[in-house]
Design an enzyme around this catalytic site. Sequence first.
Site, mmCIF file in Angstrom:
data_model
loop_
_atom_site.group_PDB
_atom_site.id
_atom_site.type_symbol
_atom_site.label_atom_id
_atom_site.label_comp_id
_atom_site.label_asym_id
_atom_site.label_seq_id
_atom_site.Cartn_x
_atom_site.Cartn_y
_atom_site.Cartn_z
ATOM 1 C CB THR A 50 -0.875 -0.040 1.279
ATOM 2 O OG1 THR A 50 -1.821 -1.073 1.112
ATOM 3 C CG2 THR A 50 -1.585 1.257 1.545
ATOM 4 N N GLY A 105 -0.322 -2.384 6.386
ATOM 5 C CA GLY A 105 -0.132 -3.627 7.128
ATOM 6 C C GLY A 105 -1.358 -4.505 7.010
HETATM 7 N N1 ASP Z 1 -3.493 -2.346 4.727
HETATM 8 C C1 ASP Z 1 -3.750 -2.842 3.396
HETATM 9 C C2 ASP Z 1 -5.004 -3.674 3.399
HETATM 10 O O1 ASP Z 1 -5.216 -4.412 4.339
HETATM 11 C C3 ASP Z 1 -2.649 -3.678 2.871
HETATM 12 C C4 ASP Z 1 -1.320 -2.982 2.789
HETATM 13 O O2 ASP Z 1 -0.988 -2.198 3.674
HETATM 14 O O3 ASP Z 1 -0.596 -3.243 1.819
HETATM 15 O O4 ASP Z 1 -5.737 -3.615 2.445
#
Ligand code: ASP
Length: 313
Positions: A179, A231
């Site tokens: 992300t 996360g």
């Molecule tokens: N937090 C994001 C999600 O759960 C994933 C990420 O941080 O890459 O969609």
Amino acid sequence: MKNIAIAIHGGAGTITRASLTPGKEKAYKDALKEAVEAGHRLLASGGTALDAVEMAVASMEDTPLFNAGKGAVFTNEGRHELDAAIMWGKTLKAGAVAGVRSIKNPVKLARAVMEHSEYVLLGSYGAEEFARTQNLDFVPQDYFYDAYRYEQWMDARDSGTTSLDHSEKSGKKEKKFGTVGAVAVDAEGNVAAATSTGGLTNKKYNRIGDSPLIGAGTYASNQTCAVSCTGSGEFFIRAVAAYDVSCLIEYKGYTLQQACEEVVMNKLVKLGGEGGLIAITPAGDIALPFNSEGMYRASKKNEDETFTAIYKD
Ligand code: ASP
């Protein structure tokens, strides 16, 4: 003259020196530098924190290195479903979209939701219907394709894992959260936050993570700070992570560092949540905490040298 500053992330997780070639490491650092400096230039020329976070996130959405926009992960059905949010600390206005499939820059659509609709969060088809009234770029699904993400999806699908963006090739369970996010403070002391993601590899059932949820993955208030998380989203949702950082400052008088330490290193760890966040205060203090092995991150404050880092040390 007040401080201007911006911080960005490109995801957290099992990111070790051994997992990145020198070439790939350089590519990530260059992309982070480009995005953070673009946002900083805008702030230095008098732009708002809101414009700066949108620009930095859009820049990372356009590179396939990150799991947002181009290069977004594959869902279980082999598609791409994107989530994004933006929040303006001056007014507490916010906009977000979840599960969109054909918008080139979901962060721009989130901003349009904030500024040109009466709503905060729009989902899938409705969000795209609204986007058609907003003069935004539409792209076919194969625009988001990236060979590396495809391979990751194949691994996840074959190992029967349905939710996490991971690879077990090394024998060790790896989790990578790609992300992207940005937080900034402008010359007027206003803060803003934005987050954009493709979510988790092999996700099913229109799963939506923390990124587009105001208070969970994204939050901004001039009273406290601006926060963007990355996360394992389910844990960040349950911890109401971004808002919790803000609350500890507002109601308990914590410093930014203390609040981040409490949420990322204590509360999330106890829940089992892996990842990190970036945060900034109206005074220009920056925190980049994470409890995973690495987090792609960068920041630039006033005329200080640009900081970029990936690993823990
Ligand atoms: N937090 C994001 C999600 O759960 C994933 C990420 O941080 O890459 O969609």
